[in-house]
Design a protein around this motif. Structure first.
Motif, PDB file in Angstrom:
ATOM      1  N   GLU A   5      43.016  45.281  27.875  1.00 47.66           N
ATOM      2  CA  GLU A   5      43.843  45.437  26.673  1.00 47.66           C
ATOM      3  C   GLU A   5      43.699  46.842  26.121  1.00 47.66           C
ATOM      4  OE1 GLU A   5      46.673  44.503  24.395  1.00 47.66           O
ATOM      5  OE2 GLU A   5      45.769  42.719  25.279  1.00 47.66           O
ATOM      6  N   LEU A   6      44.816  47.474  25.877  1.00 47.26           N
ATOM      7  CA  LEU A   6      44.863  48.759  25.192  1.00 47.26           C
ATOM      8  C   LEU A   6      45.758  48.548  23.985  1.00 47.26           C
ATOM      9  CD1 LEU A   6      44.117  51.863  25.472  1.00 47.26           C
ATOM     10  CD2 LEU A   6      46.455  52.122  26.263  1.00 47.26           C
ATOM     11  N   TYR A   7      45.231  48.792  22.795  1.00 41.47           N
ATOM     12  CA  TYR A   7      46.005  48.530  21.586  1.00 41.47           C
ATOM     13  C   TYR A   7      45.643  49.541  20.518  1.00 41.47           C
ATOM     14  CZ  TYR A   7      48.057  46.095  17.605  1.00 41.47           C
ATOM     15  OH  TYR A   7      48.814  45.770  16.496  1.00 41.47           O
ATOM     16  N   VAL A   8      46.680  50.085  19.893  1.00 42.54           N
ATOM     17  CA  VAL A   8      46.525  50.960  18.743  1.00 42.54           C
ATOM     18  C   VAL A   8      47.462  50.424  17.665  1.00 42.54           C
ATOM     19  CG1 VAL A   8      46.822  53.308  17.854  1.00 42.54           C
ATOM     20  CG2 VAL A   8      45.943  52.955  20.173  1.00 42.54           C
ATOM     21  N   ARG A   9      46.938  50.282  16.463  1.00 42.88           N
ATOM     22  CA  ARG A   9      47.739  49.773  15.344  1.00 42.88           C
ATOM     23  C   ARG A   9      49.055  50.553  15.252  1.00 42.88           C
ATOM     24  NH1 ARG A   9      44.092  48.598  10.686  1.00 42.88           N
ATOM     25  NH2 ARG A   9      43.929  46.645  11.847  1.00 42.88           N
ATOM     26  N   ASP A  10      50.135  49.848  14.962  1.00 35.06           N
ATOM     27  CA  ASP A  10      51.476  50.448  15.008  1.00 35.06           C
ATOM     28  C   ASP A  10      51.628  51.678  14.124  1.00 35.06           C
ATOM     29  OD1 ASP A  10      51.428  48.984  12.640  1.00 35.06           O
ATOM     30  OD2 ASP A  10      53.419  48.121  12.910  1.00 35.06           O
ATOM     31  N   THR A  11      50.945  51.739  13.000  1.00 35.34           N
ATOM     32  CA  THR A  11      51.070  52.890  12.101  1.00 35.34           C
ATOM     33  C   THR A  11      50.426  54.152  12.676  1.00 35.34           C
ATOM     34  OG1 THR A  11      49.071  52.216  10.921  1.00 35.34           O
ATOM     35  CG2 THR A  11      51.188  51.470  10.016  1.00 35.34           C
ATOM     36  N   LEU A  12      49.633  54.006  13.745  1.00 36.55           N
ATOM     37  CA  LEU A  12      48.945  55.157  14.340  1.00 36.55           C
ATOM     38  C   LEU A  12      49.450  55.490  15.740  1.00 36.55           C
ATOM     39  CD1 LEU A  12      45.347  54.259  13.163  1.00 36.55           C
ATOM     40  CD2 LEU A  12      46.895  55.952  12.202  1.00 36.55           C
ATOM     41  N   ALA A  21      38.262  55.864   7.327  1.00 40.16           N
ATOM     42  CA  ALA A  21      37.726  54.915   6.351  1.00 40.16           C
ATOM     43  C   ALA A  21      36.729  53.937   6.973  1.00 40.16           C
ATOM     44  CB  ALA A  21      38.873  54.133   5.700  1.00 40.16           C
ATOM     45  N   GLY A  22      36.518  54.035   8.290  1.00 38.33           N
ATOM     46  CA  GLY A  22      35.602  53.126   8.970  1.00 38.33           C
ATOM     47  C   GLY A  22      36.254  51.849   9.452  1.00 38.33           C
ATOM     48  N   ASP A  23      37.574  51.781   9.400  1.00 37.75           N
ATOM     49  CA  ASP A  23      38.298  50.600   9.872  1.00 37.75           C
ATOM     50  C   ASP A  23      38.575  50.720  11.363  1.00 37.75           C
ATOM     51  OD1 ASP A  23      38.444  49.441   7.315  1.00 37.75           O
ATOM     52  OD2 ASP A  23      40.259  50.587   6.843  1.00 37.75           O
ATOM     53  N   ILE A  24      38.467  49.595  12.076  1.00 40.31           N
ATOM     54  CA  ILE A  24      38.796  49.543  13.500  1.00 40.31           C
ATOM     55  C   ILE A  24      40.312  49.395  13.604  1.00 40.31           C
ATOM     56  CG2 ILE A  24      38.462  48.316  15.685  1.00 40.31           C
ATOM     57  CD1 ILE A  24      35.905  49.668  14.612  1.00 40.31           C
ATOM     58  N   VAL A  25      40.963  50.390  14.217  1.00 41.44           N
ATOM     59  CA  VAL A  25      42.431  50.436  14.269  1.00 41.44           C
ATOM     60  C   VAL A  25      42.964  50.427  15.696  1.00 41.44           C
ATOM     61  CG1 VAL A  25      42.635  51.543  12.012  1.00 41.44           C
ATOM     62  CG2 VAL A  25      42.403  52.961  14.073  1.00 41.44           C
ATOM     63  N   GLY A  34      48.719  60.311  19.946  1.00 42.17           N
ATOM     64  CA  GLY A  34      47.805  60.720  21.000  1.00 42.17           C
ATOM     65  C   GLY A  34      46.552  59.873  21.126  1.00 42.17           C
ATOM     66  N   ILE A  35      46.432  58.827  20.316  1.00 41.45           N
ATOM     67  CA  ILE A  35      45.221  58.001  20.345  1.00 41.45           C
ATOM     68  C   ILE A  35      45.148  57.182  21.636  1.00 41.45           C
ATOM     69  CG2 ILE A  35      43.961  56.132  19.194  1.00 41.45           C
ATOM     70  CD1 ILE A  35      45.242  57.222  16.537  1.00 41.45           C
ATOM     71  N   GLY A  36      46.268  56.630  22.064  1.00 38.29           N
ATOM     72  CA  GLY A  36      46.287  55.890  23.329  1.00 38.29           C
ATOM     73  C   GLY A  36      45.922  56.790  24.498  1.00 38.29           C
TER      74      GLY A  36
END
Length: 159
Positions: A90-97, A64-68, A101-103
């Motif tokens: 800082e390494l951060y990925v929104r909790d829902t994601l 959707a183009g959101d920074i997550v 494997g994004i991290g």
């Protein structure tokens, strides 16, 4: 979910300022201590796009183009001898994601950035001892903890 990992751009400043508030809340910052949005937005702009920039960031953008998510980093010198290192702040990925494997993708991108930069001999980062999820994540990627370093910190704020 498909995501895109790319360098932060100036038009990301507003979303990054919002994500940084989310990160602060993740680490337990009280509402009263959350920096006002306009200040946070100005500091994001100065840090990433000032002259000279203080840091760099990779952002995770969803469909959707959101920074997550983000990986904020700087190159530090000296590292070993006269070389330099990429230091991940800082390494951060929104909790829902998380756990998708994004991290791991972010860490791979950071390793590629460090490898591609002439004279960069290492990638370094820290995590809180009590952050067992982060420690488990890094171990799952094959990284070992370094117990030789002691971190010192002093605030510079007069308030």
């Amino acid at each position: 979910m498909t995501v895109t990992i790319r360098p932060a751009e100036k038009n990301d400043i507003r979303q990054l300022a919002r994500l940084i508030e989310e990160i602060e809340r993740f680490y337990g910052t009280a509402d009263a201590d959350i920096q006002p949005f306009d200040e946070r937005q100005a500091q994001v702009e100065e840090a990433l796009f000032g002259s000279p920039p203080l840091a760099s960031a990779l952002v995770v953008e969803d469909e959707a183009g959101d920074i997550v998510g983000l990986a904020a980093y700087s190159f530090l010198w000296p590292s070993a001898g006269s070389t330099h290192s990429l230091f991940l702040k800082e390494l951060y990925v929104r909790d829902t994601l998380r756990r998708q494997g994004i991290g791991a993708q972010l860490m791979s991108e950071l390793r590629d950035l460090a490898t591609a930069r002439p004279g960069c001999t290492r990638l370094e980062w820290m995590t809180d001892r009590v952050n067992s999820d982060a420690r488990t994540f890094y171990r799952s990627l094959g990284f070992e903890e370094d117990n030789e370093k002691i971190v010192y910190r002093i605030g510079t704020s007069t308030t």
